[in-house]
Design an enzyme around this catalytic site. Sequence first.
Site, PDB file in Angstrom:
ATOM      1  N   GLU A 129     -10.724 -44.248   5.574  1.00 10.86           N
ATOM      2  CA  GLU A 129     -11.030 -44.375   4.147  1.00 10.86           C
ATOM      3  C   GLU A 129     -12.368 -43.717   3.857  1.00 10.86           C
ATOM      4  O   GLU A 129     -13.267 -43.704   4.707  1.00 10.86           O
ATOM      5  CB  GLU A 129     -11.074 -45.851   3.744  1.00 10.86           C
ATOM      6  N   ASN A 158      -9.266 -49.443  -0.950  1.00 11.32           N
ATOM      7  CA  ASN A 158      -9.736 -49.642  -2.317  1.00 11.32           C
ATOM      8  C   ASN A 158     -10.187 -48.336  -2.954  1.00 11.32           C
ATOM      9  O   ASN A 158     -10.081 -48.153  -4.170  1.00 11.32           O
ATOM     10  CB  ASN A 158     -10.886 -50.651  -2.327  1.00 11.32           C
ATOM     11  N   ASN A 174      -2.602 -49.424  -3.492  1.00 14.71           N
ATOM     12  CA  ASN A 174      -3.256 -50.263  -2.489  1.00 14.71           C
ATOM     13  C   ASN A 174      -3.639 -51.609  -3.080  1.00 14.71           C
ATOM     14  O   ASN A 174      -4.280 -51.669  -4.136  1.00 14.71           O
ATOM     15  CB  ASN A 174      -4.525 -49.575  -1.970  1.00 14.71           C
ATOM     16  N   GLU A 175      -3.209 -52.680  -2.442  1.00 17.04           N
ATOM     17  CA  GLU A 175      -3.641 -54.051  -2.766  1.00 17.04           C
ATOM     18  C   GLU A 175      -3.667 -54.317  -4.274  1.00 17.04           C
ATOM     19  O   GLU A 175      -4.647 -54.829  -4.814  1.00 17.04           O
ATOM     20  CB  GLU A 175      -5.009 -54.335  -2.148  1.00 17.04           C
ATOM     21  N   TYR A 178      -7.027 -59.676   7.909  1.00 18.64           N
ATOM     22  CA  TYR A 178      -8.277 -59.573   8.650  1.00 18.64           C
ATOM     23  C   TYR A 178      -8.671 -60.967   9.123  1.00 18.64           C
ATOM     24  O   TYR A 178      -8.423 -61.964   8.434  1.00 18.64           O
ATOM     25  CB  TYR A 178      -9.386 -59.002   7.761  1.00 18.64           C
ATOM     26  N   GLU A 199      -3.056 -52.482   7.205  1.00 17.53           N
ATOM     27  CA  GLU A 199      -4.466 -52.856   7.381  1.00 17.53           C
ATOM     28  C   GLU A 199      -4.495 -54.113   8.239  1.00 17.53           C
ATOM     29  O   GLU A 199      -3.937 -55.139   7.853  1.00 17.53           O
ATOM     30  CB  GLU A 199      -5.180 -53.109   6.052  1.00 17.53           C
ATOM     31  N   GLN A 219     -10.695 -49.992  10.596  1.00 19.19           N
ATOM     32  CA  GLN A 219     -10.519 -48.555  10.419  1.00 19.19           C
ATOM     33  C   GLN A 219     -10.832 -47.869  11.741  1.00 19.19           C
ATOM     34  O   GLN A 219     -10.727 -48.542  12.778  1.00 19.19           O
ATOM     35  CB  GLN A 219     -11.372 -48.089   9.266  1.00 19.19           C
TER      36      GLN A 219
END
Length: 503
Positions: free
Chosen positions: A27, A72, A172-173, A244, A292, A353
Amino acid sequence: MPSARMTIDPHFAIGRIRRRLFGGFVEHLGRHIYDGIYEPGHETADAEGFRQDVIELVRELGVSTIRYPGGNFVSGFRWEDSVGPREQRPRRLDLAWHSTETNEVGLHEFSSWLEKVGSDLMMAVNLGTRGTLEALDLLEYANVPGGTELSERRRANGREEPFAIEMWCLGNEMDGPWQLGHRSADDYGKIAAQTAKGMRQIDPDLKLVVCGSSGAQMPTFGEWERVVLGHTYDDVDYISCHAYYQEKDGDTGSFLASGVDMDRFIESVVATADHVGAVRGSSKRIDISFDEWNVWYIDRYEGVDKITGIGNWPVAPRILEDSYSVLDAVVFGGLMISLLKHADRVTSASLAQLVNVIAPIMTEPGGPAWRQTTFYPFSLTSRLAQGEALEVKLDVPTYETARYGEVPLVDAVATHDAANGTAAVFLVNRSTTESISVEVDVVSLGEVSVRETHVLTDADIHARNTLEDRERVAPAPSDTVALDGGVLRLTLPPVSWTAVALG
């Protein structure tokens, strides 16, 4: 000493292991691109400005498909900014991470870097502040051979052949209130379906990923998946999962059991997807792109790293640069076990990442690059886990956790490649105090021998690799492994991750 028993049998196949399971995520965030993979003034930089020491480590890591450019970041991204002559590219405010994006590295440069590391591109489109038309424009620019305004622009910009990007993320999200363009499941499902349909009119063979919940803790989790898939089921191939984990309040026992939560998360999303399919009377199956996942100390970002101020928009700030311990690496290895245990439905995954930002690889500007502790479970699993994932029959003691209740002291998965007669077993010991002896019945594998062993552990579970001591932690061969009469015996140290390759 507690003991565990398990059986490895090729008849207990879970599913074929796809290489996309060992994907990554890059990212435009912090020092990931600039001062990470790209540093023109570095002594190892190639003609394009990419650090060759980082390229070598990414190759060693063994990542397949890499998701890009966010995250993001993508919800404010104008793809046109990232192509054309560099001197004409605009500098933009990145609202996601309160930084300045120079666009010095864009689609062409990143694709060149991917060729150097041997990975494929998984492209995300902006469905936050943009929409269907811009996604179709990007697809035309990237994948159409020529003969149109946008495909000819790509050729004029130096790329004669198409990028041939197969896998695309539809935003995304989008359930996250932090996301630019955040919207309801119904609204997102409609624009995602419209975009997917349009993209398939250009190329019906694309692999498309629709946004699932950005975490199982989201208040909309479950219902979000149901509503979004109600709109998009016929038009997409994957639904995304993000997760996460971090140690909270010194609760090491629960942290070590993070894989239990990942298992439940995956199984809930699979159940919801299959429910939508059943209601529709569809024989199609939606797979999971776990695009992710990692250990991330997000509380540190919220409390220390977060950048604010209307006049404060730094380029490549040092944010999200978590330093990973042995404990973190053992949890990380357990998460990889969970992904393999669901290889029948999790057919794509992206470690978030790769460099500097919550990453297995760290760099210092003008200085060295090095492996974090989490580098090793990923690189070894990526190399050794081939063929099919196998369900293992585990008989093992349990322990009580504050967050997940009673969980096994050992978690494990095995893999088997019938084509070359190899197998591997991956194990974690979640006990903080005791070693565990393990007996593995491998009779069904036939005549095999131990090819290699790796154990990641340390008397100091908080030991880590740093700029000052870059090789403090590394796996070592296990001196406890023995194979005799179809039984593999080994001892797992407390708080450890172990891999054994057979063949």
